[in-house]
Motif scaffolding. Structure first.
Motif, PDB file in Angstrom:
ATOM      1  N   SER A  17      -4.876   6.316   8.095  1.00 52.49           N
ATOM      2  CA  SER A  17      -4.591   6.975   6.725  1.00 52.49           C
ATOM      3  C   SER A  17      -5.541   5.860   5.815  1.00 52.49           C
ATOM      4  O   SER A  17      -5.476   4.762   6.029  1.00 52.49           O
ATOM      5  CB  SER A  17      -3.228   7.114   6.271  1.00 52.49           C
ATOM      6  OG  SER A  17      -2.651   8.104   6.949  1.00 52.49           O
ATOM      7  N   ARG A  19      -6.103   5.920   1.162  1.00 54.33           N
ATOM      8  CA  ARG A  19      -6.078   6.624  -0.083  1.00 54.33           C
ATOM      9  C   ARG A  19      -7.164   6.310  -0.854  1.00 54.33           C
ATOM     10  O   ARG A  19      -7.469   4.855  -1.393  1.00 54.33           O
ATOM     11  CB  ARG A  19      -4.729   6.331  -0.807  1.00 54.33           C
ATOM     12  CG  ARG A  19      -4.489   7.341  -1.984  1.00 54.33           C
ATOM     13  CD  ARG A  19      -3.214   7.214  -2.645  1.00 54.33           C
ATOM     14  NE  ARG A  19      -3.269   6.120  -3.659  1.00 54.33           N
ATOM     15  CZ  ARG A  19      -2.525   6.194  -4.723  1.00 54.33           C
ATOM     16  NH1 ARG A  19      -1.819   7.157  -4.939  1.00 54.33           N
ATOM     17  NH2 ARG A  19      -2.351   4.951  -5.456  1.00 54.33           N
ATOM     18  N   ARG A  67      -5.082  17.652   6.303  1.00 58.02           N
ATOM     19  CA  ARG A  67      -4.989  16.347   6.613  1.00 58.02           C
ATOM     20  C   ARG A  67      -5.056  15.554   5.079  1.00 58.02           C
ATOM     21  O   ARG A  67      -4.625  14.451   5.108  1.00 58.02           O
ATOM     22  CB  ARG A  67      -6.072  16.026   7.527  1.00 58.02           C
ATOM     23  CG  ARG A  67      -5.813  16.565   8.776  1.00 58.02           C
ATOM     24  CD  ARG A  67      -6.992  16.017   9.846  1.00 58.02           C
ATOM     25  NE  ARG A  67      -8.334  16.244   9.300  1.00 58.02           N
ATOM     26  CZ  ARG A  67      -9.472  15.601   9.178  1.00 58.02           C
ATOM     27  NH1 ARG A  67      -9.071  14.364   9.400  1.00 58.02           N
ATOM     28  NH2 ARG A  67     -10.725  15.926   8.837  1.00 58.02           N
ATOM     29  N   PHE A  68      -6.023  16.008   4.344  1.00 59.54           N
ATOM     30  CA  PHE A  68      -6.278  15.500   3.132  1.00 59.54           C
ATOM     31  C   PHE A  68      -5.429  16.263   1.834  1.00 59.54           C
ATOM     32  O   PHE A  68      -5.064  17.251   1.838  1.00 59.54           O
ATOM     33  CB  PHE A  68      -8.038  15.539   2.721  1.00 59.54           C
ATOM     34  CG  PHE A  68      -8.682  14.880   3.556  1.00 59.54           C
ATOM     35  CD1 PHE A  68      -7.913  14.252   4.681  1.00 59.54           C
ATOM     36  CD2 PHE A  68      -9.890  14.468   3.267  1.00 59.54           C
ATOM     37  CE1 PHE A  68      -8.961  13.303   5.695  1.00 59.54           C
ATOM     38  CE2 PHE A  68     -10.862  13.686   4.151  1.00 59.54           C
ATOM     39  CZ  PHE A  68     -10.593  13.326   5.392  1.00 59.54           C
ATOM     40  N   GLN A  82      -5.644  11.441  -0.906  1.00 57.52           N
ATOM     41  CA  GLN A  82      -4.918  10.969   0.382  1.00 57.52           C
ATOM     42  C   GLN A  82      -5.451  11.420   1.618  1.00 57.52           C
ATOM     43  O   GLN A  82      -5.580  12.692   1.756  1.00 57.52           O
ATOM     44  CB  GLN A  82      -3.472  11.175   0.097  1.00 57.52           C
ATOM     45  CG  GLN A  82      -2.734  10.601   1.105  1.00 57.52           C
ATOM     46  CD  GLN A  82      -2.385   9.300   1.282  1.00 57.52           C
ATOM     47  OE1 GLN A  82      -2.303   8.523   0.527  1.00 57.52           O
ATOM     48  NE2 GLN A  82      -2.805   8.552   2.342  1.00 57.52           N
ATOM     49  N   MET A  83      -5.767  10.629   2.505  1.00 56.33           N
ATOM     50  CA  MET A  83      -6.477  11.027   3.730  1.00 56.33           C
ATOM     51  C   MET A  83      -5.516  10.684   5.167  1.00 56.33           C
ATOM     52  O   MET A  83      -5.087   9.450   5.142  1.00 56.33           O
ATOM     53  CB  MET A  83      -7.984  10.496   4.064  1.00 56.33           C
ATOM     54  CG  MET A  83      -8.730  10.783   2.828  1.00 56.33           C
ATOM     55  SD  MET A  83     -10.430  10.135   2.899  1.00 56.33           S
ATOM     56  CE  MET A  83     -10.201   8.438   2.967  1.00 56.33           C
ATOM     57  N   HIS A  84      -5.151  11.645   5.792  1.00 53.43           N
ATOM     58  CA  HIS A  84      -4.142  11.372   6.952  1.00 53.43           C
ATOM     59  C   HIS A  84      -4.879  11.898   8.375  1.00 53.43           C
ATOM     60  O   HIS A  84      -5.841  12.557   8.111  1.00 53.43           O
ATOM     61  CB  HIS A  84      -2.694  11.971   6.963  1.00 53.43           C
ATOM     62  CG  HIS A  84      -1.974  11.332   5.998  1.00 53.43           C
ATOM     63  ND1 HIS A  84      -1.426  10.296   5.702  1.00 53.43           N
ATOM     64  CD2 HIS A  84      -1.582  12.206   4.882  1.00 53.43           C
ATOM     65  CE1 HIS A  84      -0.775  10.012   4.576  1.00 53.43           C
ATOM     66  NE2 HIS A  84      -0.748  10.943   4.019  1.00 53.43           N
ATOM     67  N   SER A  85      -4.670  11.232   9.543  1.00 50.17           N
ATOM     68  CA  SER A  85      -4.930  11.684  10.644  1.00 50.17           C
ATOM     69  C   SER A  85      -6.557  11.835  10.528  1.00 50.17           C
ATOM     70  O   SER A  85      -7.355  12.596  11.094  1.00 50.17           O
ATOM     71  CB  SER A  85      -4.669  12.966  10.903  1.00 50.17           C
ATOM     72  OG  SER A  85      -3.306  13.169  10.966  1.00 50.17           O
ATOM     73  N   LEU A  86      -7.094  10.699  10.353  1.00 52.50           N
ATOM     74  CA  LEU A  86      -8.439  10.443  10.182  1.00 52.50           C
ATOM     75  C   LEU A  86      -9.325  10.421  11.522  1.00 52.50           C
ATOM     76  O   LEU A  86      -8.537   9.997  12.413  1.00 52.50           O
ATOM     77  CB  LEU A  86      -8.890   8.995   9.408  1.00 52.50           C
ATOM     78  CG  LEU A  86      -8.674   9.321   7.826  1.00 52.50           C
ATOM     79  CD1 LEU A  86      -8.581   8.054   7.354  1.00 52.50           C
ATOM     80  CD2 LEU A  86      -9.792  10.029   7.178  1.00 52.50           C
TER      81      LEU A  86
END
Length: 121
Positions: A17, A19, A67-68, A82-86
């Motif tokens: 992740s 941000r 995801r975002f 916020q970015m997850h599971s990139l």
């Protein structure tokens, strides 16, 4: 003068992740639609996410939905991504964009300098 200053980019492993933040100044931030775009090497710049001034409406590219998350703070004049599971395909330079069309239909369109996001193991 108008400034959009991105921060928060970097190197992250797949599944991680990050941000991103974009601090704005020099214009009436709460009036503007704020967007995050990205551009990968050899590809066109694409819209990742957008949020209107009141934060009541957001939109996302299909590739990042779920995801975002885009958000904004109209007191701090800052927009976040916020970015997850990139994934590796998220690797790109991410740009902050501010956009507003006046009642006379003049378009005000500002860009930040970009921040690099690299997803790699």
């Amino acid at each position: 003068q108008v400034q959009l200053v991105e921060s928060g980019g970097g190197l992250v492993q797949p599944g991680g992740s990050l941000r991103l933040s974009c601090a704005a100044s020099g214009f009436n931030f709460s009036n503007y639609v704020m967007n995050w775009y990205r551009q990968a090497p050899g590809k066109e710049r694409e819209l990742v996410a957008g949020i209107i001034g009141t934060s009541s409406s957001t939109n996302y590219a299909d590739s990042v939905k779920g995801r975002f998350t885009i958000s904004r703070d109209n007191v701090k004049n800052t927009v976040y991504l916020q970015m997850h599971s990139l994934k590796s395909e998220d690797t790109a330079v991410y740009y902050c964009n501010a956009k507003w069309r006046s009642r006379s239909y003049r378009l005000y369109n500002y860009w930040g300098q970009g921040t690099q996001v690299t997803v790699s193991s």
